[in-house]
Design an enzyme around this catalytic site. Structure first.
Site, PDB file in Angstrom:
ATOM      1  NE  ARG A 113      -4.105  -2.143   1.925  1.00 18.57           N
ATOM      2  CZ  ARG A 113      -4.917  -2.560   2.625  1.00 18.57           C
ATOM      3  NH1 ARG A 113      -4.839  -2.376   3.858  1.00 18.57           N
ATOM      4  NH2 ARG A 113      -6.026  -3.325   2.307  1.00 18.57           N
ATOM      5  CE1 TYR A 132      -1.484  -2.400  -9.232  1.00 20.38           C
ATOM      6  CE2 TYR A 132      -1.675  -0.840  -7.704  1.00 20.38           C
ATOM      7  CZ  TYR A 132      -0.948  -1.231  -8.816  1.00 20.38           C
ATOM      8  OH  TYR A 132       0.190  -0.716  -9.363  1.00 20.38           O
ATOM      9  CD  GLU A 133      -1.655  -4.398  -3.415  1.00 15.23           C
ATOM     10  OE1 GLU A 133      -1.979  -5.275  -2.478  1.00 15.23           O
ATOM     11  OE2 GLU A 133      -0.848  -4.935  -4.364  1.00 15.23           O
ATOM     12  N   GLY A 134      -6.601  -2.844  -2.472  1.00 12.74           N
ATOM     13  CA  GLY A 134      -7.872  -2.339  -1.916  1.00 12.74           C
ATOM     14  C   GLY A 134      -8.061  -0.939  -2.603  1.00 12.74           C
ATOM     15  CD  GLN A 152      -6.251   1.365   1.050  1.00 15.08           C
ATOM     16  OE1 GLN A 152      -5.594   1.339   1.989  1.00 15.08           O
ATOM     17  NE2 GLN A 152      -6.427   0.132   0.212  1.00 15.08           N
TER      18      GLN A 152
END
Length: 606
Positions: free
Chosen positions: A296, A443-445, A450
């Site tokens: 992140r 991506y990565e949330g 977030q």
């Protein structure tokens, strides 16, 4: 054709004059060799590599893309040769212990390398970038044998690593994860399942790929409490460290994407693949967050990188492209029209880019100091320090990932506006940056994930607002130091009011969620994330302005014009960007019912 120039001067300004990295490095075991001369040598050395090796491959790599055939992925022309130079230079191991072949320098220097690498060529940067999370995870949770087996080759860059989390129908909601891990009876496990969206999951750059995989043991509890973490190498490793037989993990296909075409995004099939448990059984999610936090922050860095590349190329265009006369009068009488940089609206586009870019850079390298502390705690095995610095860094992680990537989309859009119709044409490169930047918010949330993490988990659930109170207390203390400075008075006053409002809004949302309606967390979180980000960035601009005013008066390392530009950009940010917080404050406190009252049946497509 796009060009890239490493921002060495701005990095030195932050490291030496704003964030006082020499003092910070003096407090670290890993910082004993990170004297200003060594730091400058590394920045300039990798800057040269980014400018002259990686940048020329950015557009050609996008045009060629990756190719897939019979389970094998071939990267674009020049990628493998660039990677070999990267390995030969020892760049992968900048911030890892010398016992595994690294340089033993602070993690923040690795982030500076990542910024330059990503700005020059984000798609290429993802291959070594994914390895960082693998190294961090094995360093923190691996056994002595696992560290000896995998870290030397990962740290050197001879092998690469991935994170295998997402499955079809199971992205953020890991309760639905189906990949299984069956004990073989010899301490290893058979991994079966399919993972999707695996960046750098298969390629031709390294001899081996070490996958970090989430899977369930047969007797695992339901839900996220029953997830374990495994090391699954593409090739098994013999006792002497040489490569053994091919493991049961294969690439089924690569995705055809909107952007970052030169980065292979793979479907990976695990068919009785041999895996090795890392960390404790059923506690893999905690270990995976080591990887996720790394990723992140890296994605926040992607936002910064795209801002930089877009600004570096739209600024010279604005100085060269001529159209009409400036409303305030002719600026270039020897030409038939004035350069568009003389138009106030184009200045707005450029200053917004500059304010976002340099504010983002300060935010990233402020957080990097916590990453340095965390990395050192991991190497020492100090669990109490690990938890302390992980918590400190955790507050910033969703903001860096969510806020900065959203700003990068706006920044690149501004660059396209400056280019006009050429911003839509491939040869100028703006449309590629726009396509590549778009994934960073996903991506990565996603940004929504977030935002929920920030407001729902970090602020309200874990700390009941204390993390915001502590952070704003630090800002207020700083404001007190500059309260009588005539140059800083307007910045101090604006920050003081916003800190009070930030705490009041946090309390109001928390009370509403506890007493009336939990949906307020979901309905307000996106506004809250952006609101928090704008205030954090304002604080960083105020700090940079304070340093710049001092250096203009007393002398600094850079020319007067450099510092003047900092103060003028800070003034622009506070006057034209920071007022966005007021609309966000009003929006986040609107009743959640305006979103939730409509019946599902009334969402109609005619």
């Amino acid at each position: 054709m796009l060009s890239y120039k490493a921002p060495i001067r701005d990095l030195r300004f932050l490291f030496n004059e704003v964030l006082n990295y020499p003092k910070h490095y003096g407090e670290l075991d890993s910082g004993k060799n990170a004297d200003p001369e060594t730091v400058n040598m590394i920045l300039e050395g990798f800057g040269d590599f980014a400018e002259n090796v990686l940048s020329p491959l950015y557009q050609t790599g996008d045009q060629q893309g990756c190719t897939y055939k019979d389970g094998k992925v071939t990267t674009p022309d020049g990628f493998k040769e660039a990677y070999e130079q990267f390995v030969a230079g020892g760049w992968q191991g900048i911030s890892y212990p010398d016992e595994y072949g690294g340089m033993g320098l602070p993690m923040s220097l690795n982030l500076a390398k990542s910024e330059m690498m990503g700005s020059a060529n984000w798609a290429w940067a993802m291959y070594p970038g994914l390895t960082i999370g693998s190294v961090n995870t094995i360093l923190q949770y691996g056994t002595a044998e696992q560290k000896t087996t995998y870290l030397p080759k990962l740290v050197s860059g001879e092998w690469s690593g991935t994170m295998c989390l997402t499955e079809a129908g199971c992205g953020t909601d890991l309760n639905q994860m189906k990949t299984s891990a069956t004990p073989k009876g010899d301490g290893s496990y058979l991994i079966n399942g399919t993972k999707i969206f695996i960046s750098a999951g298969e390629h031709d750059l390294t001899d081996n790929i070490v996958h970090i995989v989430l899977a369930r043991l047969p007797d695992a509890p339901a839900g996220t409490k029953g997830i374990s973490l495994f090391i699954v190498p593409k090739f098994l490793v013999n006792d002497d460290g040489s490569l053994g037989e091919r493991n049961g993990v294969n690439c089924g296909s690569i995705e055809h994407k909107m952007g970052i075409n030169a980065s292979a995004t793979c479907v990976l099939n695990f068919d009785d693949a041999v895996g090795f448990l890392i960390g404790e059984p059923n506690k893999g999610l905690k270990a995976m967050f080591t990887y996720m936090n790394t990723a992140r922050i890296g994605t926040g860095m992607q936002g910064l990188s795209h801002m930089d590349l877009a600004y570096q190329n739209s600024l010279p265009y604005a100085k060269e492209r001529r159209s009409m006369r400036a409303l305030s009068g002719t600026k270039e009488p020897n030409h038939p029209a004035d350069a568009i940089i003389h138009h106030a609206d184009v200045r707005r586009l450029l200053l917004t880019q500059k304010a976002f870019l340099e504010g983002a850079r300060s935010m990233v390298y402020h957080t990097a100091r916590y990453a340095d502390k965390l990395s050192e705690a991991v190497i020492k095995g100090d669990q109490q320090a690990i938890e302390h610095w992980d918590d400190k860094m955790g507050f910033f992680t969703p903001v860096l990932k969510g806020f900065l990537t959203e700003l990068s989309i706006e920044s690149v859009k501004n660059a396209q506006q400056i280019f006009g119709g050429h911003g839509y044409i491939k040869e100028w490169g703006m449309e590629q940056i726009a396509r590549d930047a778009r994934i960073s918010t996903l991506y990565e949330g996603t940004t929504g994930v977030q935002a929920l993490d920030l407001l729902g988990r970090k602020v309200l659930l874990q700390s009941r607002g204390k993390v915001v109170r502590d952070y704003t207390a630090g800002i207020m203390k700083w404001c007190g130091d500059y309260a009588l400075d005539k140059n800083m008075r307007k910045y101090v006053w604006a920050l003081t009011k916003l800190c009070a409002e930030w705490n009041a809004l946090t309390l109001r949302l928390g009370i509403t969620a506890r007493r009336k309606n939990k949906d307020i967390i979901s309905s307000a979180c996106d506004d809250y994330l952006m609101y928090s980000g704008y205030i954090m960035m304002a604080y960083h601009w105020a700090r940079m302005a304070a340093v710049a005013f001092d250096k203009m008066k007393n002398g600094g390392n850079e020319p007067h014009e450099f510092y003047l530009a900092k103060t003028q950009t800070a003034e622009f940010y506070f006057a034209k960007i920071l007022p966005r917080t007021q609309g966000l404050a009003e929006s986040m406190t609107a009743p959640s019912e305006v979103m939730t009252d409509m019946a599902i049946e009334n969402f109609i497509i005619d």
